[in-house]
Structure formats: structure tokens, C-alpha cells
Design a protein around this motif. Sequence first.
Motif, PDB file in Angstrom:
ATOM      1  N   ARG A   1       0.832  -1.215   0.000  1.00  0.00           N
ATOM      2  CA  ARG A   1       0.000   0.000   0.000  1.00  0.00           C
ATOM      3  C   ARG A   1       0.866   1.265   0.000  1.00  0.00           C
ATOM      4  NH1 ARG A   1      -4.803  -0.611  -1.539  1.00  0.00           N
ATOM      5  NH2 ARG A   1      -5.662   0.961  -0.177  1.00  0.00           N
ATOM      6  N   ALA A   2       1.868   1.298  -0.871  1.00  0.00           N
ATOM      7  CA  ALA A   2       2.768   2.451  -0.962  1.00  0.00           C
ATOM      8  C   ALA A   2       2.000   3.681  -1.433  1.00  0.00           C
ATOM      9  CB  ALA A   2       3.902   2.152  -1.940  1.00  0.00           C
ATOM     10  N   ARG A   3       2.279   4.813  -0.827  1.00  0.00           N
ATOM     11  CA  ARG A   3       1.687   6.071  -1.283  1.00  0.00           C
ATOM     12  C   ARG A   3       2.330   6.423  -2.619  1.00  0.00           C
ATOM     13  NH1 ARG A   3       3.074   9.248   3.954  1.00  0.00           N
ATOM     14  NH2 ARG A   3       4.826   7.864   3.640  1.00  0.00           N
ATOM     15  N   LEU A   4       1.556   6.463  -3.679  1.00  0.00           N
ATOM     16  CA  LEU A   4       2.098   6.552  -5.032  1.00  0.00           C
ATOM     17  C   LEU A   4       2.689   7.918  -5.388  1.00  0.00           C
ATOM     18  CD1 LEU A   4      -0.448   4.361  -6.984  1.00  0.00           C
ATOM     19  CD2 LEU A   4       1.893   3.817  -6.318  1.00  0.00           C
ATOM     20  N   TRP A   5       2.375   8.949  -4.634  1.00  0.00           N
ATOM     21  CA  TRP A   5       2.973  10.238  -4.953  1.00  0.00           C
ATOM     22  C   TRP A   5       4.487  10.200  -4.755  1.00  0.00           C
ATOM     23  CZ3 TRP A   5       5.820  13.009  -1.479  1.00  0.00           C
ATOM     24  CH2 TRP A   5       5.649  12.713  -0.126  1.00  0.00           C
ATOM     25  N   ILE A   6       4.958   9.294  -3.904  1.00  0.00           N
ATOM     26  CA  ILE A   6       6.403   9.217  -3.649  1.00  0.00           C
ATOM     27  C   ILE A   6       7.142   8.685  -4.878  1.00  0.00           C
ATOM     28  CG2 ILE A   6       8.189   8.188  -2.195  1.00  0.00           C
ATOM     29  CD1 ILE A   6       6.064   8.241   0.101  1.00  0.00           C
ATOM     30  N   PRO A   7       6.809   7.504  -5.403  1.00  0.00           N
ATOM     31  CA  PRO A   7       7.529   7.059  -6.603  1.00  0.00           C
ATOM     32  C   PRO A   7       7.178   7.887  -7.847  1.00  0.00           C
ATOM     33  CG  PRO A   7       5.833   5.463  -6.014  1.00  0.00           C
ATOM     34  CD  PRO A   7       5.904   6.454  -4.901  1.00  0.00           C
TER      35      PRO A   7
END
Length: 181
Positions: free
Chosen positions: A128-134
Amino acid sequence: MDRFIRTVRLISTLCGFSAAALITAGVVVVCQMVFVRFVLGSNTIWQTDFTTYSIVAATFLGSPYVLLTRGHVNVDILPHYMGPVGKFRLALFSAILSLAFSAAMTMFACLYWWEAWDGNWVSDTMWRARLWIPFASMPVGFAILTLQYVVDLYSLATGREPPFPSAGGHDAGASQGGVPA
């Protein structure tokens, strides 16, 4: 302007080191994932996502460095047979077109990143990685690539660098200053 050129080139070089570090991190995490799965017999959660995002980020962040070092694939058959004026015009046209494309992609990447930030997007995996980071690697990479194109265009237009330096041809060495006489 010299300070701007040096700064952009330094940032592009740092992007190259960052891309290499991201690829290295991806390789280390893959090795760790193999160890955890096959030696320890445990499940992995975040490793596949991390590796995917780090390789993609390395691609976007590494692009300014590739442009700086002229490391991209370059088919120079046409400039090889052109005179100095033709080479200069073709290089100028290519640089302007590339700058426009890169600037447009910067804008679209910023909008896409903003959607991920504003919408609280997360990956649909267990991590559930916050996609704004990548996704941040896209606008950052394209913005620095755009700046590198500005530097290249300025260097070409002012004669600081020759057009198509790798395309020898019948006028090799004739365009020392870059801008044909």
C-alpha cells in the motif's frame, strides 16, 4: 549564464549518481527478496514494488545525465553527410523539438503527480505504498531534463558546442566553434 550552465550540469550529474544508486538499491533488494523467500521460507511484501519503483525512478532521474553525456542512442547518418550549415540547422531543430516535448511532459507529469497526491493514491498491493512518492521521479526527472535541453540549446546557439560532434563526415573539424561561418 555560465553559473546557470554549471549548475544544471552539476544537477544532471547528480541525477546520474542518483539513478545508479536506485538501480543498485533495486538489485540489493532483489537479492534480499530471494534470500528471504528461498532460504528463510518467508513471504515478501514490499520488495517487488520497491524494485519496480526504483528502476522506473532511475529511468526518469537518469535521463538528464544521459543527455548531458550524449549517452542516448544516436543515429547520425543524416548529419554525417551534411555540411556545417545543415548540421547546425538540423541540431537546432532537434533541440527545439526535444525541449518542447520535454517541457510538455514536465507539465503532464506534474499534473499526474498532483492527482496521486491529491487523491491519496496507494498501490493495490499489500505494501500500500503512497504513489505520490515514486511518481515524484517523473516531474523531477522531466524538469531537470528540460533544463538540460535549455543548456544544450543555448550552448548550440552560441557556438559553445558543435552540432552532432560524433558525426564526422566531410567537414570534420571545420566547425570548431559550433556555429558555421
